[in-house]
Design a protein around this motif. Sequence first.
Motif, mmCIF file in Angstrom:
data_model
loop_
_atom_site.group_PDB
_atom_site.id
_atom_site.type_symbol
_atom_site.label_atom_id
_atom_site.label_comp_id
_atom_site.label_asym_id
_atom_site.label_seq_id
_atom_site.Cartn_x
_atom_site.Cartn_y
_atom_site.Cartn_z
ATOM 1 N N TYR A 120 0.826 -1.212 0.000
ATOM 2 C CA TYR A 120 0.000 0.000 0.000
ATOM 3 C C TYR A 120 0.860 1.263 0.000
ATOM 4 O O TYR A 120 0.460 2.283 -0.554
ATOM 5 N N ARG A 121 2.044 1.197 0.598
ATOM 6 C CA ARG A 121 2.972 2.343 0.543
ATOM 7 C C ARG A 121 3.486 2.535 -0.882
ATOM 8 O O ARG A 121 3.446 3.635 -1.422
ATOM 9 N N SER A 122 4.018 1.477 -1.478
ATOM 10 C CA SER A 122 4.676 1.596 -2.780
ATOM 11 C C SER A 122 3.697 1.809 -3.924
ATOM 12 O O SER A 122 4.013 2.504 -4.890
ATOM 13 N N ARG A 123 2.525 1.233 -3.857
ATOM 14 C CA ARG A 123 1.569 1.360 -4.954
ATOM 15 C C ARG A 123 0.746 2.633 -4.866
ATOM 16 O O ARG A 123 0.502 3.295 -5.863
ATOM 17 N N LEU A 124 0.302 2.966 -3.646
ATOM 18 C CA LEU A 124 -0.666 4.048 -3.502
ATOM 19 C C LEU A 124 -0.199 5.207 -2.629
ATOM 20 O O LEU A 124 -0.925 6.186 -2.474
ATOM 21 N N GLY A 125 0.987 5.116 -2.061
ATOM 22 C CA GLY A 125 1.520 6.227 -1.279
ATOM 23 C C GLY A 125 1.012 6.330 0.148
ATOM 24 O O GLY A 125 1.168 7.375 0.789
ATOM 25 N N HIS A 169 1.471 4.002 -13.479
ATOM 26 C CA HIS A 169 2.310 3.785 -12.293
ATOM 27 C C HIS A 169 2.258 2.315 -11.874
ATOM 28 O O HIS A 169 3.298 1.690 -11.630
ATOM 29 N N LEU A 170 1.062 1.757 -11.805
ATOM 30 C CA LEU A 170 0.906 0.361 -11.391
ATOM 31 C C LEU A 170 1.557 -0.584 -12.395
ATOM 32 O O LEU A 170 2.216 -1.554 -12.015
ATOM 33 N N THR A 171 1.378 -0.301 -13.674
ATOM 34 C CA THR A 171 1.994 -1.126 -14.716
ATOM 35 C C THR A 171 3.513 -1.086 -14.604
ATOM 36 O O THR A 171 4.187 -2.120 -14.708
ATOM 37 N N ALA A 172 4.072 0.105 -14.361
ATOM 38 C CA ALA A 172 5.522 0.246 -14.223
ATOM 39 C C ALA A 172 6.060 -0.557 -13.038
ATOM 40 O O ALA A 172 7.205 -1.010 -13.069
ATOM 41 N N LEU A 173 5.226 -0.757 -12.012
ATOM 42 C CA LEU A 173 5.622 -1.553 -10.850
ATOM 43 C C LEU A 173 5.420 -3.049 -11.082
ATOM 44 O O LEU A 173 5.724 -3.860 -10.212
ATOM 45 N N GLY A 174 4.878 -3.407 -12.253
ATOM 46 C CA GLY A 174 4.670 -4.816 -12.583
ATOM 47 C C GLY A 174 3.327 -5.377 -12.156
ATOM 48 O O GLY A 174 3.114 -6.588 -12.220
ATOM 49 N N ASP A 175 2.416 -4.509 -11.726
ATOM 50 C CA ASP A 175 1.086 -4.987 -11.316
ATOM 51 C C ASP A 175 0.183 -5.132 -12.528
ATOM 52 O O ASP A 175 0.210 -4.301 -13.443
ATOM 53 N N THR A 176 -0.634 -6.155 -12.514
ATOM 54 C CA THR A 176 -1.615 -6.327 -13.583
ATOM 55 C C THR A 176 -2.946 -5.740 -13.137
ATOM 56 O O THR A 176 -3.276 -5.734 -11.947
ATOM 57 N N HIS A 177 -3.686 -5.247 -14.100
ATOM 58 C CA HIS A 177 -5.009 -4.667 -13.873
ATOM 59 C C HIS A 177 -5.707 -4.664 -15.221
ATOM 60 O O HIS A 177 -5.121 -5.045 -16.236
ATOM 61 N N ALA A 178 -6.946 -4.238 -15.259
ATOM 62 C CA ALA A 178 -7.729 -4.279 -16.502
ATOM 63 C C ALA A 178 -7.666 -2.989 -17.302
ATOM 64 O O ALA A 178 -8.332 -2.872 -18.325
ATOM 65 N N GLY A 179 -6.912 -2.004 -16.863
ATOM 66 C CA GLY A 179 -6.835 -0.748 -17.592
ATOM 67 C C GLY A 179 -8.023 0.152 -17.278
ATOM 68 O O GLY A 179 -8.936 -0.202 -16.536
ATOM 69 N N VAL A 180 -8.008 1.337 -17.862
ATOM 70 C CA VAL A 180 -9.039 2.342 -17.622
ATOM 71 C C VAL A 180 -10.191 2.115 -18.599
ATOM 72 O O VAL A 180 -9.962 1.974 -19.800
ATOM 73 N N ILE A 240 -11.797 3.105 -4.627
ATOM 74 C CA ILE A 240 -11.160 4.326 -4.149
ATOM 75 C C ILE A 240 -11.349 5.404 -5.211
ATOM 76 O O ILE A 240 -11.121 5.164 -6.397
ATOM 77 N N GLY A 241 -11.783 6.568 -4.795
ATOM 78 C CA GLY A 241 -12.013 7.672 -5.714
ATOM 79 C C GLY A 241 -10.716 8.270 -6.237
ATOM 80 O O GLY A 241 -9.742 8.411 -5.497
ATOM 81 N N VAL A 242 -10.724 8.597 -7.508
ATOM 82 C CA VAL A 242 -9.623 9.284 -8.178
ATOM 83 C C VAL A 242 -10.268 10.477 -8.880
ATOM 84 O O VAL A 242 -11.356 10.347 -9.444
ATOM 85 N N PRO A 243 -9.639 11.661 -8.852
ATOM 86 C CA PRO A 243 -10.326 12.865 -9.334
ATOM 87 C C PRO A 243 -10.904 12.793 -10.746
ATOM 88 O O PRO A 243 -12.043 13.190 -10.958
ATOM 89 N N ASP A 244 -10.131 12.300 -11.709
ATOM 90 C CA ASP A 244 -10.597 12.343 -13.090
ATOM 91 C C ASP A 244 -9.906 11.281 -13.929
ATOM 92 O O ASP A 244 -9.040 10.549 -13.429
ATOM 93 N N LYS A 245 -10.283 11.206 -15.193
ATOM 94 C CA LYS A 245 -9.749 10.178 -16.081
ATOM 95 C C LYS A 245 -8.235 10.304 -16.241
ATOM 96 O O LYS A 245 -7.526 9.294 -16.254
ATOM 97 N N ALA A 246 -7.714 11.517 -16.345
ATOM 98 C CA ALA A 246 -6.264 11.704 -16.501
ATOM 99 C C ALA A 246 -5.509 11.151 -15.292
ATOM 100 O O ALA A 246 -4.485 10.470 -15.448
ATOM 101 N N ALA A 247 -5.997 11.422 -14.083
ATOM 102 C CA ALA A 247 -5.355 10.907 -12.871
ATOM 103 C C ALA A 247 -5.454 9.384 -12.812
ATOM 104 O O ALA A 247 -4.520 8.710 -12.367
ATOM 105 N N LEU A 248 -6.566 8.844 -13.290
ATOM 106 C CA LEU A 248 -6.739 7.395 -13.316
ATOM 107 C C LEU A 248 -5.767 6.752 -14.301
ATOM 108 O O LEU A 248 -5.174 5.707 -14.012
ATOM 109 N N GLU A 249 -5.575 7.386 -15.448
ATOM 110 C CA GLU A 249 -4.621 6.869 -16.432
ATOM 111 C C GLU A 249 -3.191 6.933 -15.891
ATOM 112 O O GLU A 249 -2.404 6.006 -16.105
ATOM 113 N N GLU A 250 -2.855 8.007 -15.166
ATOM 114 C CA GLU A 250 -1.531 8.103 -14.535
ATOM 115 C C GLU A 250 -1.336 6.981 -13.517
ATOM 116 O O GLU A 250 -0.260 6.390 -13.438
#
Length: 166
Positions: free
Chosen positions: A33-38, A99-110, A85-95
């Motif tokens: 939770y520290r490394s992925r989400l701060g 970030h998660l992809t760069a850390l090697g985490d898999t997800h379904a994308g935006v 978890i809320g994220v302000p907007d689409k641009a922040a969600l894409e960022e």
Amino acid sequence: MADAAASAPPPRLDGVHHLKLPVSDLQRSLDWYRSRLGYEMEIEFVERGTLMGYALRHPAGGPRLALRLDPSRAKAAAGFDYFSIGVPDKAALEELAEHLTALGDTHAGVHFATIGWILPQLHDPDGHEIRFYTTHHHTRPGTEPLRVEDPVETAARRERAREGHE
């Protein structure tokens, strides 16, 4: 008596105080939770000399999060998305997705979702699905509740309709 309660104003609430997740390894979850989400550790909970949990705060407005050592419940809860978890907007969600992809985490994308954009299918070390949803919406619900029978198809249909009108 029931009529009076039904006509009374709703009780005053003030957002979500914190979310609590059962985990199988406190240090591993804290590191994730520290490394992925701060998240930052705010409180340690020690019971009879044993570290049993952490309360985490987010420096940029995320909800407080509690991690509770409970391996059997962590295993039982794996795969379920208890919250978004809320994220302000689409641009922040894409960022965040980048970030998660760069850390090697898999997800379904935006993805375009019912009323905003969603980043689903990220899993923490215990397999809890952590979802992110924009607090800025592309669609405002009307006076009548929206009916969603198939979330993916409903979002795709609404996105096609929105693109056709722009």
